[in-house]
Design a protein around this motif. Structure first.
Motif, PDB file in Angstrom:
ATOM      1  N   ASP A  69       0.823  -1.215   0.000  1.00  0.00           N
ATOM      2  CA  ASP A  69       0.000   0.000   0.000  1.00  0.00           C
ATOM      3  C   ASP A  69       0.858   1.265   0.000  1.00  0.00           C
ATOM      4  O   ASP A  69       0.482   2.286  -0.590  1.00  0.00           O
ATOM      5  CB  ASP A  69      -0.992   0.007   1.160  1.00  0.00           C
ATOM      6  CG  ASP A  69      -0.336  -0.043   2.536  1.00  0.00           C
ATOM      7  OD1 ASP A  69       0.823  -0.489   2.645  1.00  0.00           O
ATOM      8  OD2 ASP A  69      -1.013   0.335   3.525  1.00  0.00           O
ATOM      9  N   ARG A 103      -5.405   5.738 -12.625  1.00  0.00           N
ATOM     10  CA  ARG A 103      -5.318   4.384 -12.061  1.00  0.00           C
ATOM     11  C   ARG A 103      -6.258   3.504 -12.865  1.00  0.00           C
ATOM     12  O   ARG A 103      -7.464   3.494 -12.661  1.00  0.00           O
ATOM     13  CB  ARG A 103      -5.720   4.409 -10.586  1.00  0.00           C
ATOM     14  CG  ARG A 103      -5.608   3.048  -9.899  1.00  0.00           C
ATOM     15  CD  ARG A 103      -4.212   2.757  -9.425  1.00  0.00           C
ATOM     16  NE  ARG A 103      -3.950   3.433  -8.160  1.00  0.00           N
ATOM     17  CZ  ARG A 103      -4.335   2.951  -6.963  1.00  0.00           C
ATOM     18  NH1 ARG A 103      -4.978   1.802  -6.867  1.00  0.00           N
ATOM     19  NH2 ARG A 103      -4.064   3.639  -5.872  1.00  0.00           N
ATOM     20  N   GLU A 156      -0.355  -6.718  -9.852  1.00  0.00           N
ATOM     21  CA  GLU A 156      -1.292  -7.841  -9.861  1.00  0.00           C
ATOM     22  C   GLU A 156      -2.738  -7.389  -9.769  1.00  0.00           C
ATOM     23  O   GLU A 156      -3.617  -7.933 -10.445  1.00  0.00           O
ATOM     24  CB  GLU A 156      -0.972  -8.791  -8.700  1.00  0.00           C
ATOM     25  CG  GLU A 156      -1.855 -10.032  -8.688  1.00  0.00           C
ATOM     26  CD  GLU A 156      -1.461 -11.013  -7.603  1.00  0.00           C
ATOM     27  OE1 GLU A 156      -2.204 -11.989  -7.399  1.00  0.00           O
ATOM     28  OE2 GLU A 156      -0.412 -10.810  -6.953  1.00  0.00           O
ATOM     29  N   THR A 157      -3.014  -6.388  -8.936  1.00  0.00           N
ATOM     30  CA  THR A 157      -4.406  -5.993  -8.703  1.00  0.00           C
ATOM     31  C   THR A 157      -4.738  -4.583  -9.173  1.00  0.00           C
ATOM     32  O   THR A 157      -5.873  -4.144  -9.014  1.00  0.00           O
ATOM     33  CB  THR A 157      -4.752  -6.111  -7.206  1.00  0.00           C
ATOM     34  OG1 THR A 157      -3.900  -5.236  -6.453  1.00  0.00           O
ATOM     35  CG2 THR A 157      -4.585  -7.537  -6.732  1.00  0.00           C
ATOM     36  N   THR A 158      -3.783  -3.870  -9.716  1.00  0.00           N
ATOM     37  CA  THR A 158      -4.051  -2.498 -10.157  1.00  0.00           C
ATOM     38  C   THR A 158      -3.092  -2.123 -11.264  1.00  0.00           C
ATOM     39  O   THR A 158      -2.206  -2.891 -11.650  1.00  0.00           O
ATOM     40  CB  THR A 158      -3.933  -1.503  -8.982  1.00  0.00           C
ATOM     41  OG1 THR A 158      -4.463  -0.236  -9.369  1.00  0.00           O
ATOM     42  CG2 THR A 158      -2.493  -1.332  -8.535  1.00  0.00           C
ATOM     43  N   GLU A 174       5.168  -5.033 -16.265  1.00  0.00           N
ATOM     44  CA  GLU A 174       4.441  -5.805 -15.261  1.00  0.00           C
ATOM     45  C   GLU A 174       5.379  -6.227 -14.140  1.00  0.00           C
ATOM     46  O   GLU A 174       6.492  -6.698 -14.389  1.00  0.00           O
ATOM     47  CB  GLU A 174       3.818  -7.049 -15.895  1.00  0.00           C
ATOM     48  CG  GLU A 174       2.774  -6.736 -16.949  1.00  0.00           C
ATOM     49  CD  GLU A 174       2.175  -7.997 -17.540  1.00  0.00           C
ATOM     50  OE1 GLU A 174       1.302  -8.611 -16.877  1.00  0.00           O
ATOM     51  OE2 GLU A 174       2.583  -8.366 -18.657  1.00  0.00           O
ATOM     52  N   SER A 214       5.593  -6.325  -9.340  1.00  0.00           N
ATOM     53  CA  SER A 214       4.996  -5.962  -8.055  1.00  0.00           C
ATOM     54  C   SER A 214       4.980  -4.444  -7.908  1.00  0.00           C
ATOM     55  O   SER A 214       5.694  -3.727  -8.615  1.00  0.00           O
ATOM     56  CB  SER A 214       5.796  -6.578  -6.909  1.00  0.00           C
ATOM     57  OG  SER A 214       7.092  -5.985  -6.846  1.00  0.00           O
ATOM     58  N   GLU A 215       4.177  -3.958  -6.962  1.00  0.00           N
ATOM     59  CA  GLU A 215       4.153  -2.523  -6.695  1.00  0.00           C
ATOM     60  C   GLU A 215       5.548  -2.030  -6.322  1.00  0.00           C
ATOM     61  O   GLU A 215       5.983  -0.957  -6.765  1.00  0.00           O
ATOM     62  CB  GLU A 215       3.158  -2.190  -5.578  1.00  0.00           C
ATOM     63  CG  GLU A 215       1.693  -2.425  -5.929  1.00  0.00           C
ATOM     64  CD  GLU A 215       1.228  -3.843  -5.634  1.00  0.00           C
ATOM     65  OE1 GLU A 215       2.093  -4.732  -5.402  1.00  0.00           O
ATOM     66  OE2 GLU A 215       0.005  -4.070  -5.644  1.00  0.00           O
ATOM     67  N   THR A 272       2.161   1.595  -3.568  1.00  0.00           N
ATOM     68  CA  THR A 272       1.066   2.054  -4.414  1.00  0.00           C
ATOM     69  C   THR A 272       0.867   3.554  -4.261  1.00  0.00           C
ATOM     70  O   THR A 272       0.699   4.286  -5.247  1.00  0.00           O
ATOM     71  CB  THR A 272      -0.234   1.308  -4.069  1.00  0.00           C
ATOM     72  OG1 THR A 272      -0.075  -0.077  -4.410  1.00  0.00           O
ATOM     73  CG2 THR A 272      -1.435   1.871  -4.818  1.00  0.00           C
ATOM     74  N   ARG A 323       1.691  -2.249 -14.719  1.00  0.00           N
ATOM     75  CA  ARG A 323       0.665  -3.208 -14.319  1.00  0.00           C
ATOM     76  C   ARG A 323       1.143  -4.058 -13.138  1.00  0.00           C
ATOM     77  O   ARG A 323       2.130  -4.802 -13.239  1.00  0.00           O
ATOM     78  CB  ARG A 323       0.318  -4.130 -15.497  1.00  0.00           C
ATOM     79  CG  ARG A 323      -0.748  -5.179 -15.204  1.00  0.00           C
ATOM     80  CD  ARG A 323      -2.106  -4.536 -14.984  1.00  0.00           C
ATOM     81  NE  ARG A 323      -3.103  -5.475 -14.551  1.00  0.00           N
ATOM     82  CZ  ARG A 323      -3.946  -6.122 -15.372  1.00  0.00           C
ATOM     83  NH1 ARG A 323      -3.869  -5.928 -16.686  1.00  0.00           N
ATOM     84  NH2 ARG A 323      -4.848  -6.931 -14.892  1.00  0.00           N
TER      85      ARG A 323
END
Length: 245
Positions: free
Chosen positions: A141, A198, A181-183, A208, A210-211, A144, A179
């Motif tokens: 988080d 977003r 995984e979830t956003t 692509e 991880s954050e 992100t 990109r």
């Protein structure tokens, strides 16, 4: 923005930065900021927190301090911790929504808590790369929010006055997608400059990962070759060369 969340994250990454730096040779060059020694990197963080705190308290602009002129005391950890606390206390006392001077004109005092959090995050990574004493860890988080904040600043009208390279990112609809995984973050080069939302969707080039890793690529602390890149790599390289956060 949640003041407690931002404060906790600032203290976490200030502590992580201090742990990585403490005991390192002050003269060691920082590979990701080669104009700085480790001592300068420490000086920058300690200065920046106090500089931002001063602007929050006075609501007036102040000259950007020079890390090469910083004089951090021998106890780096204590000095860094005190600076982060000073900034968080200044925002809380002044009021998170109180209008102060920011990089892009008047804005809420909490701007500086968020900006200094993410500056500290990136330099936490620098400290780990410099000394090798610890590894860089960041909660998804926080990574992100770092991407949201950095890309948001990049696409704010007038940002090119602060970072002239952004003026070269006007375009004709070229799209870059970061990109996770979830956003995702979809960046579009328009004739009036870049925009960011977003979102996910078709793009000329997609990165692509991880954050954490996307953040490190965006800030040029990690090569895109370590992630999955599809599409127009030249477009990505051009964008990265002008948008390091």
């Amino acid at each position: 923005m949640d003041l407690t969340w931002l404060t906790n994250a600032l203290h976490t990454h200030t502590a992580g930065f201090a742990e990585a730096a403490e005991g390192g040779d002050p003269a060691t060059r920082v590979p990701t900021c080669p104009e700085w020694r480790l001592r300068d990197l420490v000086g920058h963080i300690g200065q920046a927190h106090r500089w931002a705190a001063g602007m929050v308290r006075t609501r007036e602009p102040a000259a950007v301090p020079d890390p090469l002129e910083a004089d951090p005391p021998a106890d780096w950890t204590r000095w860094l911790t005190e600076g982060a606390t000073e900034l968080a206390d200044a925002v809380r006392t002044t009021g998170a929504d109180t209008t102060v001077t920011t990089l892009l004109g008047p804005g809420p005092a909490v701007f500086w808590l968020r900006r200094m959090l993410h500056d500290t995050v990136v330099h936490h990574a620098d400290a780990t790369l410099t000394t090798g004493r610890t590894t860089f860890e960041i909660a998804p988080d926080v990574a992100t929010d770092a991407l949201d904040e950095g890309l948001g600043l990049m696409s704010t009208p007038g940002a090119e006055k602060v970072k002239p390279g952004l003026a070269e990112l006007a375009g004709n609809g070229e799209k870059l997608l970061l990109r996770a995984e979830t956003t995702g973050w979809l960046i579009t080069r328009t004739p009036s400059g870049p925009t960011c939302s977003r979102a996910v969707g078709d793009a000329d080039v997609t990165v692509e990962g991880s954050e954490r890793d996307l953040l490190l690529v965006v800030t040029r602390r990690l090569s895109p070759d370590q992630l999955t890149v599809t599409g127009d790599r030249a477009l990505l390289d051009h964008w990265l060369s002008r948008t390091a956060l």
